[in-house]
Design an enzyme around this catalytic site. Sequence first.
Site, short mmCIF file in Angstrom:
data_model
loop_
_atom_site.label_atom_id
_atom_site.label_comp_id
_atom_site.label_asym_id
_atom_site.label_seq_id
_atom_site.Cartn_x
_atom_site.Cartn_y
_atom_site.Cartn_z
N TYR A 51 14.92 36.80 29.32
CA TYR A 51 14.07 37.87 29.87
C TYR A 51 12.59 37.57 29.76
O TYR A 51 12.20 36.62 29.12
CB TYR A 51 14.47 39.25 29.36
CG TYR A 51 14.46 39.61 27.89
CD1 TYR A 51 13.67 38.99 26.96
CD2 TYR A 51 15.27 40.67 27.46
CE1 TYR A 51 13.66 39.41 25.64
CE2 TYR A 51 15.28 41.09 26.14
CZ TYR A 51 14.47 40.46 25.23
OH TYR A 51 14.46 40.87 23.94
N GLU A 52 11.80 38.33 30.48
CA GLU A 52 10.36 38.04 30.67
C GLU A 52 10.14 36.65 31.25
O GLU A 52 9.16 35.97 30.92
CB GLU A 52 9.59 38.21 29.35
CG GLU A 52 9.56 39.62 28.81
CD GLU A 52 8.94 40.64 29.76
OE1 GLU A 52 8.21 40.25 30.67
OE2 GLU A 52 9.23 41.84 29.59
N GLY A 53 11.03 36.24 32.15
CA GLY A 53 10.95 34.90 32.74
C GLY A 53 11.77 33.94 31.91
O GLY A 53 11.48 33.72 30.74
#
Lengths: 584, 584
Positions: B433-435
């Site tokens: 998550y968050e890239g």
Amino acid sequence: MAEYKAPERDIKFALRNVLNVDQLAELDVFADATPDIIDGVIDEAAKFIEARLLPLRESGDAQGCKVADNVVTVPDGYAEAYRDFVESGWVGLCNDPQWGGQGLPYTLSKVVEEMTCAANVAFDLYPSLTNGCFEALQAHASDEQKATYLPKLGTGEWTGTMCITEPQAGSDLAAVRTKAVKQADGSYRISGMKIFITSGEHEMTDNIVHYVLARCDDSPEGIKGLSTFIVPKYLVNSDGSLGERNPVKCQAIEHKMGINASVTCVMVFEEAIGYLVGDQNRGIMNMFTMMNLARIMVGYQGLGQAELATQNAIRYAKERIQGKTLTGGDGPIADHPDVRRMLMTMKAYTEAARVMAYETAIHVDLAHQHPDASVREDANDWVELTTPLVKAFCTDLAVENGSSAIQVYGGHGFIKEHGIEQIVRDSKILCLYEGTNGIQAMDLVRRKLQLHGGRLAQRFFDRVRVAINDAESELDFISAPLDRALTALEATTQWLRDRFNDNPNDAGAGAVQYQRAFALTMLGYNWLRMADAALAYTDDADFKAAKLATARFFATRLLPEVHSLLEAVEAGDNGMMDLALDAL
Amino acid sequence: MAEYKAPERDIKFALRNVLNVDQLAELDVFADATPDIIDGVIDEAAKFIEARLLPLRESGDAQGCKVADNVVTVPDGYAEAYRDFVESGWVGLCNDPQWGGQGLPYTLSKVVEEMTCAANVAFDLYPSLTNGCFEALQAHASDEQKATYLPKLGTGEWTGTMCITEPQAGSDLAAVRTKAVKQADGSYRISGMKIFITSGEHEMTDNIVHYVLARCDDSPEGIKGLSTFIVPKYLVNSDGSLGERNPVKCQAIEHKMGINASVTCVMVFEEAIGYLVGDQNRGIMNMFTMMNLARIMVGYQGLGQAELATQNAIRYAKERIQGKTLTGGDGPIADHPDVRRMLMTMKAYTEAARVMAYETAIHVDLAHQHPDASVREDANDWVELTTPLVKAFCTDLAVENGSSAIQVYGGHGFIKEHGIEQIVRDSKILCLYEGTNGIQAMDLVRRKLQLHGGRLAQRFFDRVRVAINDAESELDFISAPLDRALTALEATTQWLRDRFNDNPNDAGAGAVQYQRAFALTMLGYNWLRMADAALAYTDDADFKAAKLATARFFATRLLPEVHSLLEAVEAGDNGMMDLALDAL
């Protein structure tokens, strides 16, 4: 849901185009193992496994096993699938026809095991532990014991266990405390607790045969005081019918990270009736004979899971569209270079690991069955050397590929519905049981490198050197870096053998990295041979192109790791062991 | 059960002996952040976290979250722990006092977050998403919006979410379809489905503020047609009291590999009332401003989990006795060289990653608060450059260390009762998550290396070169290999910047390996500085000895990986992208 289609083309390419599996049919004992039979068995196994075992993989994980009042319940569908697996003859594929088997090569049974483990590694533990018990009894039991147990174990009609570990005795079997007391009738009473017993209890079959490591009350302490015993769940009458329930009970089951459909039991023996197998105090030797086979088996579990991860990641990456590629295209994420890198990495490791695992299996067949003693010796050297590599590399790879597959899926890989995170959870145990992968590395460095004055590794190096020297110039892209890797590996091998005598901690400190460097060099050798076979491959242009591209990828992107690994190995202990425990 | 004792000595060593955190107190805005205050906050946080959050880690994992009729139930104890966490002021530690915060440095709040995430990473998501929502509104909302929402978000009295992802729009936000239709009163009606919404619904607080990425019906397709909206669960009346329930509902929750105590929701917006934040079509820019902070936050989640794995593995290995050591001793398994190698590896990565993460946080404070523009620019360069490194390296490390800790525990690591396998399961999401960590690498290579003509990396290289040149000769053992690593990294950096223009796939193919090589070089720089600080350390001889031994271990056994990684990077695409999708 994760999908699985047995990679039959790659399996057959490895067996035949790279490894010449058909040499086995030249042995009298395997005269039936013609190319047609081998291909037919693989086709049939693939059908059964895809249709019957794969659909139970995720449901079995979610449902898990239960225990109540010492009775274990396996997940829905498992009993029926196991029954049909037995009836289709898959358990006894390579077992001696005398004991209900089909007498086909061990190699073929391992190919089937790879597929079984890809589709459902938890399921595989029911037949594979049975085979372990079968092999142990075949090697060490009396004729009467064999006649009583092997016909049922050889087909899978009964299942078997290995009762080895105790709370204080995991890697250190010298600490085993389970006690055996001889009775007037020659039998023994076994008392104690065993933990982590796979398939220790269930109702899928009429009986369960426990193969138990215990200490006779008149035996010495330590590793040389252990003996092995048969302890059946139900005693077997002289006419083969089942008698009384033996007091060996499942006290509890473990709640685990994965392989939830495989039951892991705490077993309590309360003066259970047992029968000595082989001679007293020879228990460790009796265990060792089957340890190589058990470790190879676990390697195949890893190979199967590594393949499952690879093919799902590739399928998903070819379907999933997210954004523009770096060159502005609209392709799926498989066209994004970082995703492509992950897919190629998974392919490059897995396909070469397949060749490694199959080659070890073929050498098991040769070591057991070849009429020429020098061939058997050479084959046995190969098996001894490569067993820790197959076990450790393939199982580390399963976790690595599972983790990479999650990355390919993104957030979707973390949720259960796609069945991908299960790969990591199911596979992690493979790095632990049958000797942790660190213990495999110690076996390689402490034992296998030292055997026969270093002959095992030298024979391997010589084979690779011949392949490099014989390689066509268009394969320079791999033969050249492989040559460098081999040269570095040979040098560090000598360093390790020298240091082992001076400061064993120097050797131990780098054993795992050395093991990986050795495996990567072997994978490089496998890619050289796969690339060579691909040059001559005409059946499928895409397959040929993929083999050559993957060989190139391996040579330039993965093989270089050998050098940094070996540099780390030669750093040795370097003061690390001098640090006081309190300072850690 | 896993244990956790906040590593306060190492935290303070990193902050003070290595990084000079006390420079922050020289800034007017942080005049209160004296050494005493900083130490006191760390001590108090550690007490709360060890006593209240750790005990909920394993029970929360086992119990998980439930949803019925759109109502979410979190595991037992979480609501009370969250309430007390809020009341103790931990949510608003670094927030502006204007909005109920304590105005302490961001760095200090990150140290607290590391400890929170070590003890219970699933719990951390409730306050950390709230902080993300707070930061976004603080940066972009109108004064009226701020006055309405920030006093409640700034303390954690209400929680916040980030509603970004949709089924077809994960890494590719251009595909977002959630629709916003303007109403006569200036508000909007929001309709659509968002997935993977952390803390999307629960009953722990009176209200939840959703920060939603959506597309106005008169906005263009693609990334430039997105806007951000506030969508409260309960509408807020002008007097601050809560009004009607907004039709934004949790339709389902995800069943995940880990972080089971954190609820992950499918949220459905059925003409929910929303309020535009900032200008229309500036949604992506509004998201980007907080992306660095969100990514650093995830890095700290990884750091905490990496520490949890390390300290449990060390503790267990010091207690567990199995067999003789290689030199014939009776010590615990920490005296076996392969186990010692694992412990040292975990320590060496984690302690240096701590310095990396803290240094980035200190630069966030400097970039936001320093009066001198050139210092702010320099600090901002550091933050931009190191954000992907902190995010990707620390989160990969969490999974790696979790996996190593399982190896140290052996079979016991695989069963749930020790709480160790949970580390791998909880941590894997951090890499996604968050890239994803692959996207971090693309951010590093495509964006951060190109900014200002390569200034960001050059400034880093210059700092490291100065440290190498200034190093005392007794630190040659690390400064010399660091010099070689830096030289190689500089060369490959130039190669990447050149290739990126000619064939972006060449750069993309090696981005992840380059990112790791960059992080390892930074860790080498951190070990050089830690070793230097250790030479002058007199408080504790064991601590000093461990720092120097671990620096030596890192330099000789871990840093060499840089070279094989960079060799792989420079192999480039090498035909990999030419392989047809059908051939994969």
